[in-house]
Design an enzyme around this catalytic site. Structure first.
Site, PDB file in Angstrom:
ATOM      1  N   GLU A 154       0.835  -1.211   0.000  1.00  0.00           N
ATOM      2  CA  GLU A 154       0.000   0.000   0.000  1.00  0.00           C
ATOM      3  C   GLU A 154       0.863   1.253   0.000  1.00  0.00           C
ATOM      4  OE1 GLU A 154      -2.703  -1.072  -1.034  1.00  0.00           O
ATOM      5  OE2 GLU A 154      -4.075  -0.077   0.325  1.00  0.00           O
ATOM      6  N   THR A 207      -5.635   7.351  -5.202  1.00  0.00           N
ATOM      7  CA  THR A 207      -5.647   7.492  -3.735  1.00  0.00           C
ATOM      8  C   THR A 207      -4.604   8.511  -3.269  1.00  0.00           C
ATOM      9  OG1 THR A 207      -6.434   5.260  -3.430  1.00  0.00           O
ATOM     10  CG2 THR A 207      -5.308   6.227  -1.562  1.00  0.00           C
TER      11      THR A 207
END
Ligand code: HSE
Length: 333
Positions: A154, A207
């Site tokens: 991530e 994101t």
């Protein structure tokens, strides 16, 4: 407590793997999409869905190191270079942590969900890769121990190692990240009848950028509203009180800023709530939006009506209706 897991990134003693490891040379694994934040729980709440999700086919090779032979469904957007791909990087961290960098894997990644959709696309791929590696190694320890490696993925994908997508993708179900330091991740119960209606409006919201626009400072009165809502949502999950869940799913911190990234966000909310939704909000960092409903049919009605509106304003979209997925990743035979 049975459903409480405490984890740290410390190096574990190398398990005694012996060839042919888990008894297989190759494995095909599915890992699910996830809805992070769950409206009021920025970076601390998430749940997994049954569909969509990604697939990884992994094979043991004779040479140490990881290769990526194929990626499909990504329109050429993801790197085949194993040093730049979140799946291979996370798996390499896992191999290093168990003291087995001598092992070699080849990876095929089949993207079966939209990238940059707010549905945990990179998490689904990374978790599928880690679960495949764990399976090939015959490592029978809890999948949750892979969480620190998935969080590395991530970090690479969007500059921040949040766990609210990777934790539910790995562990299944509804998950609370009680703390990041030390990592303390808790599986929460949920009403069994809950359905999730997701619509992905086809606009790009990376994101990384959706995190950059968030304010760093919040007003105390807003913080009070937010933590009251998080506590209300968690209480509703434990007591099967869907009304309490619905009135707690309000976000006064992040949504007012991110709503501008989603076409007609407030109109989409109105449509969802008028058609029987329990709640409505942004999935992860968007642009997908989601509602909880009390049954499958209402979820289909909501996705249909939202898609009709998006059609009208000339935005392509995809819809997914799913219960909460309690199983997490699985081997596909
Ligand atoms: N909690 C993360 C965010 C999830 O909102 O940025 C990203 O999917």
């Amino acid at each position: 407590m049975e459903n409480e897991i405490l984890m740290s990134e410390k190096k574990e003693a190398s398990p005694e793997f012996s060839l042919p490891f888990g008894g297989r040379e190759s494995v095909r694994v599915f890992a699910p999409a996830t809805v992070a934040n769950v409206v009021c729980g920025f970076d601390v709440l998430g749940f997994a869905v049954e569909a969509p999700g990604d697939e990884v086919i992994m094979r043991l090779t004779d040479k140490p190191g990881i290769t990526i032979s194929k990626i499909t469904g990504d329109d050429g957007r993801l790197p085949l270079n194993p040093e730049k791909n979140t799946v291979s990087v996370s798996v390499q961290h896992y191999l290093n942590s168990i003291g087995r960098p001598d092992i070699g894997f080849d990876i095929e990644l089949h993207k079966k969900m939209p990238i940059g959709s707010g549905l945990g696309s990179s998490s689904a791929s990374t978790v599928a890769g880690l679960f495949a590696a764990k399976t090939l190694l015959g490592d029978e320890s809890d999948a949750a121990k892979l969480l620190p490696f998935a969080m590395k993925g991530e970090e690479m994908a969007c500059g921040h190692g949040h766990a609210d997508n990777v934790a539910p993708a790995l562990m299944g179900g509804f998950v609370l990240i009680r703390s990041y330091e030390p990592l303390d991740v808790i599986r929460l119960p949920h009403p069994k009848e809950l359905y999730c209606a997701i619509v992905f409006p086809d606009v790009d919201v990376p994101t990384r950028e959706a995190r950059q626009i968030i304010r760093n400072k919040v007003l105390l009165k807003d913080a009070v509203t937010q933590w009251g809502n998080i506590a209300g949502l968690v209480s509703g999950l434990y007591t099967n009180d869907i009304d309490l869940m619905g009135r707690s799913m309000q976000d006064v911190l992040i949504e007012p800023v991110r709503a501008m990234l989603i076409p007609d966000f407030y109109k989409l909310r109105e449509i969802a709530m008028e058609n029987g939704a329990v709640s409505f909000g942004i999935s992860g960092s968007g642009p997908s939006v989601f509602s909880f409903t009390r049954d499958e049919q209402t979820a289909h009605t909501i996705t249909r009506k939202i898609q009709q509106h998006l059609d009208k304003i000339k935005i392509d979209s995809q819809a997914f209706v799913s219960p909460i997925n309690d199983a997490g990743p699985r081997v596909l035979e």
